[in-house]
Write a protein that holds these residues in place. Structure first.
Motif, PDB file in Angstrom:
ATOM      1  N   GLY A   1      -0.727 -10.385 -28.160  1.00 44.92           N
ATOM      2  CA  GLY A   1      -1.006 -10.790 -27.048  1.00 44.92           C
ATOM      3  C   GLY A   1      -0.245 -11.126 -25.865  1.00 44.92           C
ATOM      4  N   GLU A   2       1.032 -10.634 -25.945  1.00 48.18           N
ATOM      5  CA  GLU A   2       1.908 -10.770 -24.841  1.00 48.18           C
ATOM      6  C   GLU A   2       1.943  -9.754 -23.682  1.00 48.18           C
ATOM      7  N   ILE A   3       2.250 -10.282 -22.625  1.00 43.17           N
ATOM      8  CA  ILE A   3       2.227  -9.184 -21.605  1.00 43.17           C
ATOM      9  C   ILE A   3       3.367  -8.629 -21.287  1.00 43.17           C
ATOM     10  N   VAL A   4       3.502  -7.169 -21.276  1.00 42.35           N
ATOM     11  CA  VAL A   4       4.803  -6.711 -20.972  1.00 42.35           C
ATOM     12  C   VAL A   4       4.544  -5.686 -19.749  1.00 42.35           C
ATOM     13  N   THR A   5       5.893  -5.272 -19.170  1.00 41.75           N
ATOM     14  CA  THR A   5       5.774  -4.477 -17.842  1.00 41.75           C
ATOM     15  C   THR A   5       6.764  -3.358 -17.975  1.00 41.75           C
ATOM     16  N   GLU A   6       6.519  -2.291 -17.491  1.00 41.04           N
ATOM     17  CA  GLU A   6       7.287  -1.143 -17.159  1.00 41.04           C
ATOM     18  C   GLU A   6       7.277  -0.542 -15.845  1.00 41.04           C
ATOM     19  N   ALA A   7       8.444   0.103 -15.534  1.00 37.81           N
ATOM     20  CA  ALA A   7       8.475   0.793 -14.212  1.00 37.81           C
ATOM     21  C   ALA A   7       7.759   2.032 -14.054  1.00 37.81           C
ATOM     22  N   VAL A   8       6.970   2.233 -13.129  1.00 39.50           N
ATOM     23  CA  VAL A   8       6.251   3.249 -12.983  1.00 39.50           C
ATOM     24  C   VAL A   8       6.163   3.656 -11.360  1.00 39.50           C
ATOM     25  N   GLU A   9       5.877   4.930 -11.055  1.00 39.13           N
ATOM     26  CA  GLU A   9       5.890   5.219  -9.594  1.00 39.13           C
ATOM     27  C   GLU A   9       4.681   4.854  -8.860  1.00 39.13           C
ATOM     28  N   ILE A  10       4.912   4.537  -7.672  1.00 34.09           N
ATOM     29  CA  ILE A  10       3.582   4.109  -6.697  1.00 34.09           C
ATOM     30  C   ILE A  10       3.586   5.100  -5.619  1.00 34.09           C
ATOM     31  N   PRO A  11       2.567   5.681  -5.493  1.00 29.06           N
ATOM     32  CA  PRO A  11       2.425   6.718  -3.994  1.00 29.06           C
ATOM     33  C   PRO A  11       2.456   5.841  -3.073  1.00 29.06           C
ATOM     34  N   SER A  12       2.783   6.677  -2.066  1.00 25.86           N
ATOM     35  CA  SER A  12       2.786   5.790  -0.504  1.00 25.86           C
ATOM     36  C   SER A  12       1.426   5.410  -0.070  1.00 25.86           C
ATOM     37  N   ILE A  13       0.246   5.798  -0.644  1.00 23.97           N
ATOM     38  CA  ILE A  13      -1.232   5.708  -0.141  1.00 23.97           C
ATOM     39  C   ILE A  13      -1.475   4.161  -0.921  1.00 23.97           C
ATOM     40  N   LEU A  14      -0.549   3.961  -2.048  1.00 22.98           N
ATOM     41  CA  LEU A  14      -1.152   2.817  -2.994  1.00 22.98           C
ATOM     42  C   LEU A  14      -0.068   1.692  -2.423  1.00 22.98           C
ATOM     43  N   GLN A  15       0.847   1.919  -1.553  1.00 16.28           N
ATOM     44  CA  GLN A  15       1.843   0.742  -0.964  1.00 16.28           C
ATOM     45  C   GLN A  15       1.143   0.277   0.198  1.00 16.28           C
ATOM     46  N   GLU A  16       0.248   0.630   0.874  1.00 13.80           N
ATOM     47  CA  GLU A  16      -0.581   0.170   2.042  1.00 13.80           C
ATOM     48  C   GLU A  16      -0.933  -1.194   1.670  1.00 13.80           C
ATOM     49  N   ARG A  17      -1.011  -1.992   2.817  1.00 12.61           N
ATOM     50  CA  ARG A  17      -1.610  -3.542   2.441  1.00 12.61           C
ATOM     51  C   ARG A  17      -2.373  -3.803   3.572  1.00 12.61           C
ATOM     52  N   SER A  18      -2.712  -2.983   4.367  1.00 12.03           N
ATOM     53  CA  SER A  18      -3.932  -3.225   5.380  1.00 12.03           C
ATOM     54  C   SER A  18      -5.224  -3.086   4.731  1.00 12.03           C
ATOM     55  N   GLY A  19      -6.315  -3.786   5.127  1.00  8.68           N
ATOM     56  CA  GLY A  19      -7.651  -3.701   4.651  1.00  8.68           C
ATOM     57  C   GLY A  19      -8.662  -4.214   5.383  1.00  8.68           C
ATOM     58  N   ALA A  20     -10.044  -3.732   5.182  1.00 11.36           N
ATOM     59  CA  ALA A  20     -10.991  -4.188   6.011  1.00 11.36           C
ATOM     60  C   ALA A  20     -11.452  -5.630   5.769  1.00 11.36           C
ATOM     61  N   ALA A  21     -11.141  -5.927   4.811  1.00  9.69           N
ATOM     62  CA  ALA A  21     -11.360  -7.486   4.463  1.00  9.69           C
ATOM     63  C   ALA A  21     -10.393  -8.415   4.843  1.00  9.69           C
ATOM     64  N   ALA A  22     -10.751  -9.645   5.686  1.00  3.37           N
ATOM     65  CA  ALA A  22      -9.798 -10.428   6.362  1.00  3.37           C
ATOM     66  C   ALA A  22      -9.653 -11.481   5.200  1.00  3.37           C
TER      67      ALA A  22
ATOM     68  N   LYS B   1       3.805  -1.669 -14.350  1.00  4.19           N
ATOM     69  CA  LYS B   1       2.629  -1.362 -15.005  1.00  4.19           C
ATOM     70  C   LYS B   1       2.653  -2.511 -16.019  1.00  4.19           C
ATOM     71  N   ALA B   2       1.514  -3.161 -16.092  1.00  7.07           N
ATOM     72  CA  ALA B   2       1.438  -4.400 -17.183  1.00  7.07           C
ATOM     73  C   ALA B   2       0.518  -3.839 -18.227  1.00  7.07           C
ATOM     74  N   SER B   3       0.783  -4.357 -19.470  1.00  7.00           N
ATOM     75  CA  SER B   3      -0.112  -3.953 -20.703  1.00  7.00           C
ATOM     76  C   SER B   3       0.191  -5.217 -21.574  1.00  7.00           C
ATOM     77  N   LEU B   4      -0.922  -5.172 -22.545  1.00  7.98           N
ATOM     78  CA  LEU B   4      -0.791  -6.245 -23.515  1.00  7.98           C
ATOM     79  C   LEU B   4      -0.446  -5.633 -24.880  1.00  7.98           C
ATOM     80  N   THR B   5       0.410  -6.572 -25.597  1.00 10.90           N
ATOM     81  CA  THR B   5       1.019  -6.092 -26.785  1.00 10.90           C
ATOM     82  C   THR B   5      -0.267  -6.425 -27.957  1.00 10.90           C
ATOM     83  N   GLU B   6      -0.188  -6.075 -29.011  1.00 11.98           N
ATOM     84  CA  GLU B   6      -0.786  -6.499 -30.176  1.00 11.98           C
ATOM     85  C   GLU B   6      -0.768  -7.876 -30.365  1.00 11.98           C
TER      86      GLU B   6
END
Length: 627
Positions: free
Chosen positions: A77-98, A70-75
């Protein structure tokens, strides 16, 4: 903090172990999970609640949780990231748009683009190009992924270019700012077709960071467009410039100086209905300001609250209550983060502000969904739980601050970017396109599309570009000229120097016909001029006699336009301009009192136009919608 995080992850792991144990002993066994109480303000439809429960069961049943970021912005203006859980439905990478193509280049490991790309027909071939800055290069990219032109610039490009016909020659210019605290900055104005600098440009203000996107407007109503933009000289010194095409300031009162950093791209409109345009700007720490064209502070401003801070959240100017003054619609962070609507005198509009649980950097989007004269306000929150549970993310609000039906939209992964509103399914219902704070474990991000009718996310979404879409958004058009709608979204990798980062332009084709009518708000601030002004406000009135003597009708119309005058107009003219400031039509105009003139404009494409009527001394400009 690390200790608390470890406790949380251990608890989650223990919970997963229990689920796995039950699943192994009886794969068809129904597992009872604790009831998750949704806060009172989180109004989720029954359909969305059932969908979320199904998502949880699928994710747990397939052991589909993974660790993403997960990304966030500090006071600062720096981008920082931290580890978060990703459910399986959000790991899918097929889509209707080509996917049509991806255009990528190396990126600075610490400096990233924000707020998206720009679509504009800059070479006059009738097809939009993609304008995008990648570190210290500005690109004009064709719809097949080839390069129309590329240009080296001094300082990184952080915000999307603006586009307008500044010199009134029928061809658009591209205006872009560069800079960062650790680099030099410039303001570039280049020919749209070639990328060549206009004479006298770029401008250099002591190598300082030109911190906003350029906003384009005819500030003094003389028929010529100006560039309104901000300069950061330091954390306690900043300036707002109003620049003519020749690079000079509009008048001796500009630039206006602040004892703080200018916070966002200025917005421009006649907020107090006195016949002259005003410039709305905030600083990071000293409040909200509004100046007239002469650099005079308007009554009631500045609005200063030590608990309210601004950064990135450029506001929208719109007449919400049909009183001919403009309201200022925006978001803020600080100790009192939230959504706000201000009157033209810096007082709060009834029902506002609305507090949020945490900071938000997302700018607002305002549209008239039903074309009924009532505007809907859309705002976003970066709410991200970190454990897969949904939180309110996209808010739809009435002018008096009440939730629209089926809002807020609750989902996993917040938003800090731009909201585009368009009918991308060709079903007559608008969708909201927005980015995410998340990437999955393989580094793929998200572009979401949710229907405004409460039916949830559009089938085939989210789209899954490589890298973060954090702080960015999407634009809708037809860049490959196939008559079908497509989506352009930018993304980037974020490795903090561990390896070479990249930034990408990702274009996806949608199997629906393209129409300008299907787009209500497209990209950063809704238009390529970035002035933040929407609706059918009268843009310029030179004096009260001229103001009350002219009208246009019907508005909107299929192409018929009737101009009526209660006054005598001799040796006048009428001009029609598109939203990029390009003059499409001009004609001499002379009218006797109470005489009318009709124009047939069926040949114009559907969309928004400016109708400017002048008698050589006075001028009045209307917004007109061609259906």
């Amino acid at each position: 903090m690390d200790f608390l995080r470890s406790i949380r992850f251990n608890a989650i792991d223990n919970f997963k172990s229990i689920i796995k144990s039950n699943y192994a002993s009886s794969p068809t066994k129904i597992i009872s999970v604790p009831f998750i109480k949704i806060p009172k303000y989180n109004f989720i439809t029954m359909k969305k609640s059932l969908l979320y429960c199904a998502t949880l069961l699928v994710g747990f049943g397939s052991f589909g949780q993974s660790i993403g970021k997960k990304a966030s912005l500090t006071e600062t203006g720096e981008i920082v990231t931290e580890a978060v859980e990703i459910p399986s439905i959000l790991q899918e990478r097929s889509g209707a748009a080509a996917p049509l193509f991806t255009f990528g280049r190396p990126a600075n490991p610490t400096i990233k683009n924000s707020r998206g790309a720009t679509l504009a027909d800059v070479d006059g071939d009738g097809v939009e190009e993609i304008l995008y800055g990648m570190d210290t290069k500005l690109f004009a990219i064709e719809g097949d992924g080839s390069i129309l032109w590329e240009k080296d610039v001094l300082g990184p490009v952080l915000l999307p270019p603006s586009v307008a016909d500044l010199d009134d020659d029928g061809n658009p210019e591209v205006i872009v700012n560069t800079g960062y605290p650790t680099t030099v900055g410039r303001i570039y104005v280049v020919e749209g077709a070639s990328g060549a600098d206009l004479s006298g440009w770029p401008l250099n203000f002591n190598d300082n960071w030109m911190i906003s996107a350029p906003a384009i407007a005819d500030v003094d109503d003389d028929g010529a467009l100006e560039i309104v933009t901000c300069e950061r000289a330091g954390s306690t010194e900043g300036y707002v410039h109003v620049l003519r095409l020749d690079g000079t300031e509009l008048n001796a009162n500009w630039p206006v100086q602040f004892n703080a950093t200018p916070a966002f791209t200025p917005s421009i409109g006649d907020i107090d209905n006195d016949g002259t345009k005003d410039i709305v700007i905030a600083t990071s720490s000293t409040g909200m300001y509004a100046y007239d064209a002469n650099g005079t502070l308007l009554s009631g401003f500045p609005l200063a609250d030590p608990n309210v801070r601004y950064s990135y959240q450029s506001p929208i100017l719109v007449d919400l209550d049909a009183d001919e003054t403009l309201e200022i619609v925006g978001t803020n962070h600080g100790d009192s983060p939230g959504f706000y609507v201000l009157n033209h005198d810096a007082t709060y509009y009834p029902g506002w502000p609305i507090a949020t649980s945490g900071w938000t950097y997302s700018p607002p989007t305002v549209v008239d969904l039903e074309d009924d004269g009532t505007y809907e306000l859309f705002m976003a929150d970066r709410n991200t739980s970190g454990d897969g549970s949904p939180l309110p993310t996209i808010y739809g609000l009435t002018p008096d601050g009440m939730d629209l039906p089926d809002f807020p939209i609750s989902k996993y992964g917040g938003n800090e970017g731009v909201l585009t509103i368009a009918d991308i399914t060709n079903d007559g219902v608008m969708e909201i396109l927005f980015s995410s704070t998340l990437v999955d474990g393989d580094g793929f991000g998200y572009l979401h599309a949710y229907s405004v009718d409460g039916s949830g996310e559009v089938p085939g979404f989210p789209l899954r570009p490589k890298g973060f879409t954090f702080l960015n958004g999407a634009v809708v058009g037809d860049v490959d000229d196939d008559g079908q709608m497509d989506i352009t979204v930018n993304s980037y990798t974020q490795t903090f120097g561990a390896s070479i980062d990249s930034t990408f332009i990702n274009v996806y084709g949608l199997n629906v016909p393209y129409s300008e009518d299907a787009i209500l708000s497209n990209g950063y601030k809704g238009s390529n001029t970035r002035d933040g002004l929407i609706g059918e406000e009268e843009l310029s009135v030179s004096n009260e006699v001229f103001a009350n003597g002219l009208s246009i009708s019907p508005n909107p119309s299929e192409g018929m336009l009737r101009i009526e005058s209660e006054i005598n107009i001799e040796n006048g003219s009428i001009s029609i301009l598109n939203v990029e400031g390009k003059k499409l039509f001009t004609e001499a105009l002379s009218l006797s009192p109470f005489e009318a003139k009709s124009l047939q404009l069926n040949a114009l494409s559907s969309g928004l136009y400016f109708i400017s009527i002048s008698n050589g001394t006075n001028k009045k400009t209307f917004k007109w919608v061609k259906r």
